[in-house]
Design an enzyme around this catalytic site. Structure first.
Site, PDB file in Angstrom:
ATOM      1  N   GLN A  94       0.830  -1.195   0.000  1.00 58.87           N
ATOM      2  CA  GLN A  94       0.000   0.000   0.000  1.00 58.87           C
ATOM      3  C   GLN A  94       0.867   1.249   0.000  1.00 58.87           C
ATOM      4  O   GLN A  94       1.876   1.321   0.693  1.00 58.87           O
ATOM      5  CB  GLN A  94      -0.915  -0.007   1.230  1.00 58.87           C
ATOM      6  CG  GLN A  94      -1.874   1.166   1.305  1.00 58.87           C
ATOM      7  CD  GLN A  94      -2.840   1.031   2.458  1.00 58.87           C
ATOM      8  OE1 GLN A  94      -2.957  -0.026   3.085  1.00 58.87           O
ATOM      9  NE2 GLN A  94      -3.556   2.103   2.757  1.00 58.87           N
ATOM     10  N   SER A 177       4.554  -5.735   3.099  1.00 56.53           N
ATOM     11  CA  SER A 177       3.262  -5.633   3.781  1.00 56.53           C
ATOM     12  C   SER A 177       2.182  -6.355   2.982  1.00 56.53           C
ATOM     13  O   SER A 177       2.216  -7.578   2.848  1.00 56.53           O
ATOM     14  CB  SER A 177       2.916  -4.158   4.010  1.00 56.53           C
ATOM     15  OG  SER A 177       1.760  -4.024   4.800  1.00 56.53           O
ATOM     16  N   LEU A 178       1.218  -5.628   2.425  1.00 51.55           N
ATOM     17  CA  LEU A 178       0.195  -6.226   1.580  1.00 51.55           C
ATOM     18  C   LEU A 178       0.804  -7.109   0.497  1.00 51.55           C
ATOM     19  O   LEU A 178       0.259  -8.157   0.143  1.00 51.55           O
ATOM     20  CB  LEU A 178      -0.625  -5.110   0.926  1.00 51.55           C
ATOM     21  CG  LEU A 178      -1.427  -5.474  -0.326  1.00 51.55           C
ATOM     22  CD1 LEU A 178      -2.624  -6.306   0.064  1.00 51.55           C
ATOM     23  CD2 LEU A 178      -1.819  -4.238  -1.093  1.00 51.55           C
ATOM     24  N   ARG A 202      -9.216  -7.772   4.920  1.00 51.69           N
ATOM     25  CA  ARG A 202      -8.081  -7.147   5.609  1.00 51.69           C
ATOM     26  C   ARG A 202      -8.146  -5.625   5.481  1.00 51.69           C
ATOM     27  O   ARG A 202      -7.996  -4.892   6.460  1.00 51.69           O
ATOM     28  CB  ARG A 202      -6.775  -7.670   5.001  1.00 51.69           C
ATOM     29  CG  ARG A 202      -5.496  -7.093   5.589  1.00 51.69           C
ATOM     30  CD  ARG A 202      -4.309  -7.630   4.788  1.00 51.69           C
ATOM     31  NE  ARG A 202      -3.017  -7.338   5.380  1.00 51.69           N
ATOM     32  CZ  ARG A 202      -2.251  -6.296   5.067  1.00 51.69           C
ATOM     33  NH1 ARG A 202      -2.692  -5.415   4.165  1.00 51.69           N
ATOM     34  NH2 ARG A 202      -1.069  -6.121   5.641  1.00 51.69           N
ATOM     35  N   HIS A 294       0.652  -1.691  11.155  1.00 54.08           N
ATOM     36  CA  HIS A 294       1.712  -2.483  11.767  1.00 54.08           C
ATOM     37  C   HIS A 294       2.019  -2.032  13.202  1.00 54.08           C
ATOM     38  O   HIS A 294       3.158  -2.057  13.645  1.00 54.08           O
ATOM     39  CB  HIS A 294       2.967  -2.485  10.895  1.00 54.08           C
ATOM     40  CG  HIS A 294       2.714  -2.966   9.505  1.00 54.08           C
ATOM     41  ND1 HIS A 294       2.436  -4.284   9.226  1.00 54.08           N
ATOM     42  CD2 HIS A 294       2.631  -2.300   8.320  1.00 54.08           C
ATOM     43  CE1 HIS A 294       2.224  -4.415   7.919  1.00 54.08           C
ATOM     44  NE2 HIS A 294       2.319  -3.229   7.357  1.00 54.08           N
ATOM     45  N   GLN A 343       1.370 -10.055  10.971  1.00 56.31           N
ATOM     46  CA  GLN A 343       1.934  -8.964  10.179  1.00 56.31           C
ATOM     47  C   GLN A 343       1.132  -7.684  10.328  1.00 56.31           C
ATOM     48  O   GLN A 343       1.676  -6.583  10.207  1.00 56.31           O
ATOM     49  CB  GLN A 343       1.993  -9.404   8.712  1.00 56.31           C
ATOM     50  CG  GLN A 343       2.703  -8.460   7.785  1.00 56.31           C
ATOM     51  CD  GLN A 343       1.961  -8.326   6.474  1.00 56.31           C
ATOM     52  OE1 GLN A 343       0.801  -7.941   6.438  1.00 56.31           O
ATOM     53  NE2 GLN A 343       2.640  -8.664   5.404  1.00 56.31           N
TER      54      GLN A 343
END
Length: 398
Positions: A94, A177-178, A202, A294, A343
């Site tokens: 993202q 991340s994503l 999510r 996060h 995560q």
């Protein structure tokens, strides 16, 4: 290779018809609504930066950066063939999105098919949003996460057409991340249609969590003698002294030794911005995101995501996929099931992941690297981490 096969075996008529809703209302009522997000949303049974200034946040490594003394290669697979004949594929997360992305991919039939299937799963025209915007909507967490993932997978169709061996000879993958979920799809661990629904849950759960507390993220560039940990602790205490309950301020992304991303309450970030010299911070720049990803401020998003993950079939990855939580590769489906939800509230250890993927003995060759998806940030970071590996890296930009 296997990716087109994965797309072909999806069953569009059996896709879920119901669409997740973002829970509304005060935090007191929110816990129940977040808990209901999965049950009301899915069963899984059927189914550019605008300027150089904007790009600063994830690009530079300091000159002369050196990492030594650790054999990170032990945490990664190393095929016993000429490394120059192998590849590593990286996927962005993202923040890489921009209006107009994916438009250059429409000449590839496979890319169009991928977006058509994603539209069926999501219940709206994702491709139109990617190509036409508006930017304000595309930047919302609930939209940009599916957009980045699907665009990144669509970019693989260009790579497949232009350099099929790059996919066939890929031995490891990772995503920021994503992008880690994108990597798991590419590796065959999670099917595409279910991954799209998983990311939708999510994203909407994380957006709802962001709406409960004014928070954000900022990239921090600091001197070697900086006291970043102390700065975060003092920022939290400063918030507590002003009556804020359970404030948060911590490192959310490890980019490289002199650059990290801090996430927390808006007031905590303001404290850091006002006290840069005191803690050895050379520069701080807010990121265009809606929440403190996060960190524990995202804790309410973990449960619906975990429940969704448990309802899908996870396969053994056919190539190594590295986790953001610790930089190591996933061992099996159970490891994915246990590690992936963490995560959401744990920092992204991208620096450690790159060490594991690229550390080599002196004189050894490096694999070719392809960054697939919107933006060029991951390749730019690689240049500063390992210039020799960067020499054989390429962008397949959505």
């Amino acid at each position: 290779m296997f990716f087109r096969t994965l797309v072909r075996r999806f069953h569009r008529p059996a896709l879920l018809q119901c669409k997740p809703e973002i829970p509304k209302g005060p935090p007191s009522a929110g816990s129940e609504k977040v808990k209901d997000l999965l049950d009301n949303a899915a069963t899984f049974q059927d189914i550019r930066p605008q300027s150089e200034e904007d790009a600063w946040a994830t690009l530079p490594y300091v000159d002369g950066t050196f990492f030594g003394g650790r054999n990170q290669a032990m945490k990664s697979n190393r095929p016993k063939i000429d490394p120059r004949e192998t590849t590593i594929i990286l996927f962005p997360g993202q923040g890489a999105q921009y209006v107009g992305m994916a438009s250059r991919l429409l000449k590839y039939p496979g890319a169009r098919d991928i977006f058509a299937l994603a539209n069926d799963v999501l219940g709206y025209d994702l491709l139109k949003l990617c190509v036409e915007g508006p930017r304000e909507k595309l930047d919302q967490t609930m939209y940009c996460q599916p957009a980045v993932m699907v665009s990144s997978l669509a970019a693989l169709e260009q790579l497949r057409e232009e350099r099929p061996n790059a996919i066939d000879n890929c031995f490891a993958t990772a995503g920021f991340s994503l992008g880690e979920i994108t990597a798991l799809v590419f590796a065959g661990a999670i099917s595409f249609d279910k991954a799209v629904k998983l990311v939708q849950i999510r994203a909407e759960a994380m957006q709802w969590a962001s709406e409960q507390t004014k928070s954000g993220m900022a990239t921090v560039l600091f001197s070697p003698d900086a006291r970043l940990g102390e700065a975060c602790k003092d920022a939290v205490n400063w918030c507590i002294q002003r009556g804020m309950e359970n404030p948060e301020c911590r490192i959310a992304n490890y980019l490289y030794p002199s650059c990290k991303v801090i996430a927390g309450n808006t007031e905590a970030l303001k404290f850091l911005e006002a006290n840069t010299k005191k803690y050895g911070i050379k520069r701080i720049k807010r990121l265009p995101v809606s929440g403190a990803f996060h960190t524990e401020l995202m804790a309410s998003a973990v449960e619906p995501f975990s429940k969704a993950l448990k309802k899908i079939k996870i396969e053994d990855p056919i190539i190594s996929v590295h986790s953001n939580v610790d930089g190591k590769r996933y061992r099996n489906p159970g490891h994915i099931l246990n590690q992936l939800p963490k995560q959401i509230v744990r920092p992204v250890k991208w620096e450690q992941t790159l060490h594991n993927l690229y550390e080599r003995k002196t004189g050894e060759f490096f694999p070719r690297t392809f960054e697939c998806g919107p933006g060029k940030g991951l390749k730019a970071i690689l240049k500063q981490v390992n210039a020799k590996a960067w020499d054989s890296s390429f962008n397949i930009e959505a």
